[in-house]
Design a protein around this motif. Sequence first.
Motif, short mmCIF file in Angstrom:
data_model
loop_
_atom_site.label_atom_id
_atom_site.label_comp_id
_atom_site.label_asym_id
_atom_site.label_seq_id
_atom_site.Cartn_x
_atom_site.Cartn_y
_atom_site.Cartn_z
N GLY A 148 27.92 38.60 41.74
CA GLY A 148 27.22 38.37 42.80
C GLY A 148 26.23 39.47 42.72
N ILE A 149 25.96 40.26 42.03
CA ILE A 149 24.75 41.22 41.99
C ILE A 149 24.00 40.97 40.74
N THR B 66 24.88 38.47 46.32
CA THR B 66 25.43 37.16 46.89
C THR B 66 26.86 37.13 47.23
N GLU B 67 27.20 36.32 48.23
CA GLU B 67 28.59 36.13 49.02
C GLU B 67 28.95 34.71 49.46
N VAL C 47 23.41 35.69 51.38
CA VAL C 47 22.51 36.71 50.70
C VAL C 47 22.26 37.95 51.12
N THR C 48 22.32 39.35 50.59
CA THR C 48 21.58 40.60 51.03
C THR C 48 20.45 40.69 50.24
N LEU C 49 19.11 40.93 50.61
CA LEU C 49 18.12 41.14 49.76
C LEU C 49 17.87 42.75 49.90
N VAL C 50 17.97 43.37 48.72
CA VAL C 50 17.38 44.79 48.88
C VAL C 50 15.90 44.95 48.38
N GLY D 254 28.11 41.81 49.81
CA GLY D 254 28.13 43.14 48.93
C GLY D 254 28.73 44.32 49.51
N ARG D 255 28.75 44.26 51.07
CA ARG D 255 29.28 45.36 51.70
C ARG D 255 28.65 46.79 51.40
#
Length: 248
Positions: free
Chosen positions: A11-12, A26-27, A31-34, A152-153
């Motif tokens: 997920g990274i 990803t989860e 998605v979290t986008l940094v 991703g917390r």
Amino acid sequence: MQADIHQVADGIHLVHGSNTNWVILTEGDAVTLVDTGYPGDRESLLASLSAVGSSPEAVAAVLVTHAHNDHIGSAEYLSHTYGTPVYTHEAEVPHARRDFLHQVNIGKVLRNAWRPGVVPWAVHALRSGGTAHIPVTEPRPFPGEGALDLPGRPVPVHTPGHTAGHCAFHLPDAGVVISGDGLVSGHPTSRVSGPQLLPTMFHRDLPGALSSLDAFEALSGDVLLPGHGPVHRGSVREAAQRARERAA
């Protein structure tokens, strides 16, 4: 340009755009986008989401390490087109809105043009939208302390110096630190590889950037995902120490 995608853990993903990286967490379907690369990286950014089985519609939030153009290039696009919230440290919010701009200027670049790599980097930056006016209309400060309720917390860690509101993100369960430009492993204008600070001309406050290495030294982890350069595997604490030694 096709983005270069590296899965560093479940997920990274670290994605190498054109001279700048972003991270996809990803989860499930979310998605979290940094960070988002340069404006000119948009096609590669969208392709990287597709390559990990996601889409721009699935991005729960964009997290901004800092509001330089090579990191917020598509943040406003995602916000305007898909309603994606954009979060950054409260001290970086006015910078993201472009109430002011703390970014290396053309005069400083010209004064450093004699240094190896600076001219090719500057040409690329201009062609990729490095001087474009791309404010984020509604950047938001992080909603609270500790881990964010996102895929991703990630845990924000304020690391000022490169900019006033520069922020890293710690993924303690995975042993990963997303370091933005506070601690990198390479840059087109640097002649060394491995953990380091960016060259002096890029920092708003160099003493502050050096002091923020203390924050990196305090983070547990053995994988560093920088804003520039390749994945660095090894103690994050030792990486920060190495960067400090090189800057001395």
